[in-house]
Design a protein around this motif. Structure first.
Motif, PDB file in Angstrom:
ATOM      1  N   ASN A   4      -5.451 -14.211  -7.831  1.00  0.00           N
ATOM      2  CA  ASN A   4      -5.692 -13.524  -6.791  1.00  0.00           C
ATOM      3  C   ASN A   4      -4.729 -12.703  -6.286  1.00  0.00           C
ATOM      4  OD1 ASN A   4      -5.528 -13.605  -3.598  1.00  0.00           O
ATOM      5  ND2 ASN A   4      -7.903 -13.670  -4.222  1.00  0.00           N
ATOM      6  N   ASP A   5      -3.593 -12.715  -6.796  1.00  0.00           N
ATOM      7  CA  ASP A   5      -2.351 -11.809  -6.473  1.00  0.00           C
ATOM      8  C   ASP A   5      -1.944 -10.914  -7.342  1.00  0.00           C
ATOM      9  OD1 ASP A   5      -0.151 -11.345  -3.897  1.00  0.00           O
ATOM     10  OD2 ASP A   5       1.031 -11.513  -5.924  1.00  0.00           O
ATOM     11  N   MET A   6      -1.936  -9.508  -7.095  1.00  0.00           N
ATOM     12  CA  MET A   6      -1.643  -8.521  -7.950  1.00  0.00           C
ATOM     13  C   MET A   6       0.030  -8.758  -8.625  1.00  0.00           C
ATOM     14  SD  MET A   6      -2.025  -4.212  -7.399  1.00  0.00           S
ATOM     15  CE  MET A   6      -0.672  -3.315  -8.187  1.00  0.00           C
ATOM     16  N   ASP A   7       0.938  -8.949  -7.714  1.00  0.00           N
ATOM     17  CA  ASP A   7       2.298  -8.965  -8.102  1.00  0.00           C
ATOM     18  C   ASP A   7       2.379 -10.256  -9.053  1.00  0.00           C
ATOM     19  OD1 ASP A   7       2.600  -7.165  -5.831  1.00  0.00           O
ATOM     20  OD2 ASP A   7       4.696  -7.481  -6.418  1.00  0.00           O
ATOM     21  N   GLU A   8       1.992 -11.319  -8.459  1.00  0.00           N
ATOM     22  CA  GLU A   8       1.902 -12.526  -9.528  1.00  0.00           C
ATOM     23  C   GLU A   8       1.066 -12.550 -10.814  1.00  0.00           C
ATOM     24  OE1 GLU A   8      -0.307 -15.792  -7.714  1.00  0.00           O
ATOM     25  OE2 GLU A   8       0.032 -17.194  -9.517  1.00  0.00           O
ATOM     26  N   ALA A   9       0.189 -11.798 -10.918  1.00  0.00           N
ATOM     27  CA  ALA A   9      -0.562 -11.506 -12.145  1.00  0.00           C
ATOM     28  C   ALA A   9       0.337 -10.625 -13.009  1.00  0.00           C
ATOM     29  CB  ALA A   9      -1.932 -10.939 -12.019  1.00  0.00           C
ATOM     30  N   PRO A  29       2.945  -1.827  -4.076  1.00  0.00           N
ATOM     31  CA  PRO A  29       2.119  -1.933  -2.725  1.00  0.00           C
ATOM     32  C   PRO A  29       2.300  -2.968  -1.993  1.00  0.00           C
ATOM     33  CG  PRO A  29       0.989  -1.630  -4.968  1.00  0.00           C
ATOM     34  CD  PRO A  29       2.348  -1.761  -5.384  1.00  0.00           C
ATOM     35  N   VAL A  30       2.919  -3.976  -2.266  1.00  0.00           N
ATOM     36  CA  VAL A  30       3.111  -5.231  -1.470  1.00  0.00           C
ATOM     37  C   VAL A  30       4.231  -4.886  -0.275  1.00  0.00           C
ATOM     38  CG1 VAL A  30       4.972  -6.312  -2.737  1.00  0.00           C
ATOM     39  CG2 VAL A  30       3.424  -7.659  -1.303  1.00  0.00           C
ATOM     40  N   ASP A  31       5.130  -3.933  -0.616  1.00  0.00           N
ATOM     41  CA  ASP A  31       6.148  -3.520   0.166  1.00  0.00           C
ATOM     42  C   ASP A  31       5.673  -2.762   1.539  1.00  0.00           C
ATOM     43  OD1 ASP A  31       8.143  -4.345  -1.675  1.00  0.00           O
ATOM     44  OD2 ASP A  31       8.086  -2.214  -2.509  1.00  0.00           O
ATOM     45  N   VAL A  32       4.467  -2.504   1.778  1.00  0.00           N
ATOM     46  CA  VAL A  32       4.113  -1.948   2.725  1.00  0.00           C
ATOM     47  C   VAL A  32       3.961  -2.606   4.060  1.00  0.00           C
ATOM     48  CG1 VAL A  32       1.834  -2.784   2.556  1.00  0.00           C
ATOM     49  CG2 VAL A  32       1.897  -0.538   3.789  1.00  0.00           C
ATOM     50  N   VAL A  33       4.209  -3.996   3.795  1.00  0.00           N
ATOM     51  CA  VAL A  33       4.020  -4.968   4.941  1.00  0.00           C
ATOM     52  C   VAL A  33       5.536  -4.779   5.421  1.00  0.00           C
ATOM     53  CG1 VAL A  33       3.976  -7.391   5.900  1.00  0.00           C
ATOM     54  CG2 VAL A  33       2.224  -6.266   4.183  1.00  0.00           C
ATOM     55  N   ALA A  34       6.632  -5.041   4.734  1.00  0.00           N
ATOM     56  CA  ALA A  34       8.111  -5.362   5.344  1.00  0.00           C
ATOM     57  C   ALA A  34       8.348  -3.871   5.789  1.00  0.00           C
ATOM     58  CB  ALA A  34       8.783  -5.838   4.051  1.00  0.00           C
ATOM     59  N   LEU A  35       8.086  -2.909   4.917  1.00  0.00           N
ATOM     60  CA  LEU A  35       8.302  -1.607   5.567  1.00  0.00           C
ATOM     61  C   LEU A  35       7.842  -1.082   6.916  1.00  0.00           C
ATOM     62  CD1 LEU A  35       8.388   0.612   2.017  1.00  0.00           C
ATOM     63  CD2 LEU A  35      10.469  -0.177   3.385  1.00  0.00           C
ATOM     64  N   LEU A  36       6.689  -1.489   7.180  1.00  0.00           N
ATOM     65  CA  LEU A  36       6.033  -1.213   8.409  1.00  0.00           C
ATOM     66  C   LEU A  36       6.553  -2.278   9.384  1.00  0.00           C
ATOM     67  CD1 LEU A  36       2.015  -0.867   7.846  1.00  0.00           C
ATOM     68  CD2 LEU A  36       3.661   0.791   8.916  1.00  0.00           C
ATOM     69  N   ARG A  37       6.723  -3.466   9.027  1.00  0.00           N
ATOM     70  CA  ARG A  37       7.589  -4.098  10.411  1.00  0.00           C
ATOM     71  C   ARG A  37       8.943  -3.698  10.407  1.00  0.00           C
ATOM     72  NH1 ARG A  37       5.144  -9.774   7.673  1.00  0.00           N
ATOM     73  NH2 ARG A  37       3.356  -9.672   8.780  1.00  0.00           N
ATOM     74  N   ASP A  38       9.680  -3.123   9.456  1.00  0.00           N
ATOM     75  CA  ASP A  38      10.870  -2.549   9.690  1.00  0.00           C
ATOM     76  C   ASP A  38      10.962  -1.443  10.761  1.00  0.00           C
ATOM     77  OD1 ASP A  38      13.547  -2.231   9.205  1.00  0.00           O
ATOM     78  OD2 ASP A  38      13.190  -0.697   8.120  1.00  0.00           O
TER      79      ASP A  38
END
Lengths: 379, 290
Positions: free
Chosen positions: A362-367, B278-287
């Motif tokens: 389900n998760d892009m990074d994991e995949a 793309p996943v970094d968006v969360v941490a950067l916004l919180r920061d």
């Protein structure tokens, strides 16, 4: 869609632009015959969709027909930036008194076609633009009115002093507008535009790129596509309505949407892998597309593992799952698959894969981390 | 609060009886968008899904229903014509989803749209959504959540990926806008940044760019000069191969190679926090939001 120089010449000459006579050859013998017909010194030029032909040895001067045959023999079949040369253009060598540049390009910023002309033309024009941008005159053209006569004349006066040459250049600049708009071009470029010692103004080389979005309504232009000049896997992909670019890595990627496809490749690299391709299956998701995508990717012997990254919006993830299952039944994929899908009809997709003995993430990074690890084990 | 679409959005769907138009009209209605009319020439007088009147022209739809926004799902050959028609009918916001519109057509469409005082979003875009209020286009409603982060993107599915990350982590959105990836588009990054800066309902902006052109560099300069709100940015295409470029005009006009690296540097220099993934968006916004 890039056109070959010989095709671009035909479009320019059809609008009345003065270019030297010439001919296109697929064999050394044909090149020899054209050179003999033209007489005198000729230039033999590789016809390939890549810049920097001259520096790669794909443009040669020949003093006579026998030399033209010899050069053509060497250039035909030559590889330039990974593309093999199937045709050469043979044109008379012009005596050159001056070299200028005339280009017309679709500009994102002004949202108009923009002319760029410079009296400092030739192969180093980009350096001229970078170092001495004041030597390039730019003119955005209002597409509703087209290039007005005084604008064409004004551009021509930046190139020449002699009024006869100015008028000839103004006419050519105007004709280039016709080439651009009549063919839905995104680029039309003459480099160099030369003057000869006897004062003639001549276009020696031309490049034309057609906006891909024109091809549906312009079958005459679509017919100019030369598939022999493209990577075979990219041709197969286009026929299957997929956007595919082959790369050198070993992680195959199947993604929906160009932005997500690029971001997926970037993430493969981030986790230490090397993407084997860019592949966008597009918005609509019939299972057949997925089968074709897998066929094309598995033809590349470098591929050690394949990643599906599907974010369902218009694309239905169950269609993709069905495609994967169908493909694995039709042929041996031969390398491990990592499947990440989320979005539209996700639960159905997961069930389809599970029934066929496959799992979905389900998760892009994991995949991505998983597929990179698998590609390493296999390498 | 939001930008461009809100509770007052009254939508007409151009191409409502087509395959894509009908599917997405139903999705938008289910989301709660006020779909007040559809247009398909020759099908005027019909009713879509038992409640949306279909008209022959956009002008009829505007006169009868007070529609102020249009969304276009017609095939590429008719898309430019559909934009002209919407602008002529007095529509304020025109959203063109259609992919494959010839660029030469767009050079003529844009001055026309401006002369009528309308705003165009797209073409070749997923549209926009103000979560919980109104969705115009094809962005899946279920991955969005109401909130105070604005998002503007050149991509489609990459936008979904990032919105999904935000929503999963409890960060809602004021408005998400997909501006489209074509060379000539009606609304660019700067238009959206200006609107988000002025919107009292937006606290921060996420900007999703791509390789090619100089739009992101221009947007970065705008951020540096005019934005008081924090901006987080991403550039897709860091590993994209260099094209076998033909001709010189592209390099001359932009004075730039349009690479991801160049764009990320422009972002960083403008004080934009740059995501590596793309996943970094969360941490950067919180920061940035503290």
């Amino acid at each position: 869609m890039n056109l070959h120089e010989y095709q671009a010449r035909d479009l320019l000459r059809a609008q009345g632009i003065a270019m030297p006579d010439g001919g296109v050859a697929s064999t050394p013998e044909e090149a020899e015959a054209i050179a003999r017909r033209l007489g005198g010194t000729v230039v033999v030029k590789a016809q390939v969709h890549a810049g920097g032909r001259g520096k790669a040895g794909g443009v040669k001067l020949a003093k006579n027909a026998a030399e033209a045959k010899e050069h053509a023999g060497r250039i035909l079949g030559m590889q330039i930036k990974g593309l093999s040369v199937a045709k050469v253009l043979v044109v008379p060598a012009a005596e050159i008194a001056s070299e200028s540049y005339v280009g017309l390009i679709m500009d994102r910023e002004t949202q108009r076609p923009v002319y760029m002309v410079s009296a400092a033309g030739g192969v180093d024009i980009e350096e001229v633009a970078a170092r001495t941008p004041e030597k390039i005159t730019r003119l955005p053209v209002d597409p509703v009115y087209g290039l007005l006569p005084h604008q064409a004349l004004g551009l021509a006066f930046t190139l020449y002093q002699d009024i006869a040459q100015v008028r000839a250049a103004a006419r050519l600049i105007q004709e280039l507008w016709q080439v651009f708009t009549a063919n839905g071009a995104s680029l039309a470029e003459i480099n160099p535009l030369v003057t000869t010692p006897d004062g003639q103004v001549l276009a020696l080389d031309a490049k034309v790129v057609i906006d891909d979005n024109e091809l549906d309504r312009r079958p005459d232009l679509a017919a100019l596509r030369d598939e022999s000049a493209e990577e075979p896997s990219e041709v197969a992909a286009r026929q299957a309505n997929l956007t595919f670019i082959k790369l050198d890595g070993n992680v195959g990627c199947v993604v929906n949407g160009a932005g997500l496809a690029m971001a997926t490749m970037d993430l493969v690299k981030y986790y230490g892998g090397e993407p084997a391709n860019f592949l966008d299956i597009g918005g609509s998701s019939n299972p057949e597309k997925v089968v074709n995508a897998l066929r094309i990717i598995t033809r590349d012997p470098n591929v050690k593992a394949i990643l599906f990254n599907i974010f369902g919006g218009i694309t239905r993830t169950d269609d993709v799952a069905n495609g994967i299952v169908t493909a694995t039944r039709q042929f041996d994929v031969g390398v491990p698959l990592v499947i990440r899908l989320t979005g539209t009809n996700e639960q159905e997709a997961v069930r389809i894969l599970k029934d066929a003995g496959m799992t979905a993430l389900n998760d892009m990074d994991e995949a991505v981390q998983k597929v990179v690890a698998l590609s390493r084990e296999a390498a | 609060m939001s930008i461009f679409v809100n509770a007052g959005t009254r939508l007409v769907v151009q191409g409502i009886t087509g395959r894509d138009g009908s599917f997405h009209a139903r999705q938008m209605m289910a989301y709660g968008t006020q779909v007040v009319a559809g247009v398909t020439p020759g099908k005027g007088g019909q009713t879509f899904e038992g409640r949306v009147p279909v008209f022959n022209t956009v002008a009829d739809a505007v006169r009868e229903t007070g529609a102020n926004t249009s969304v276009i799902y017609v095939p590429p050959a008719g898309a430019a014509g559909a934009i002209y028609e919407a602008a002529d009918a007095g529509i304020d916001l025109i959203v063109c989803i259609t992919e494959g519109v010839p660029v030469l057509d767009m050079t003529r469409v844009m001055p026309y749209v401006r002369s009528r005082g309308a705003r165009l979003i797209g073409p070749n875009c997923p549209g926009l959504i103000t979560p919980g209020v109104s969705k115009v286009g094809i962005i899946p409603g279920n991955i969005c959540a109401p909130g105070r982060v604005g998002l503007v993107s050149r991509s489609g599915t990459l936008t979904y990926e990032v919105v999904n990350q935000l929503t999963k982590n409890g960060i809602g959105q004021s408005t998400c806008v997909g501006i489209g990836g074509d060379p000539i588009i009606g609304t660019n990054f700067i238009d959206c940044l200006r609107a988000f800066e002025a919107d009292a309902g937006t606290d921060a902006v996420v900007m999703m760019g791509e390789i090619g052109g100089t739009d992101e560099q221009n947007a970065a300069a705008f951020v540096k000069a005019h934005l008081t709100k924090p901006v987080v940015g991403f550039i897709a295409g860091q590993t994209a191969p260099k094209g076998r470029r033909m001709g010189h005009a592209g390099a001359i006009i932009s004075g730039s190679s349009g690479t991801a690296e160049e764009k990320m540097q422009a972002f960083a220099a403008a004080g934009i926090s740059v995501m590596k993934r793309p996943v970094d968006v969360v941490a950067l916004l919180r920061d940035r939001l503290g």
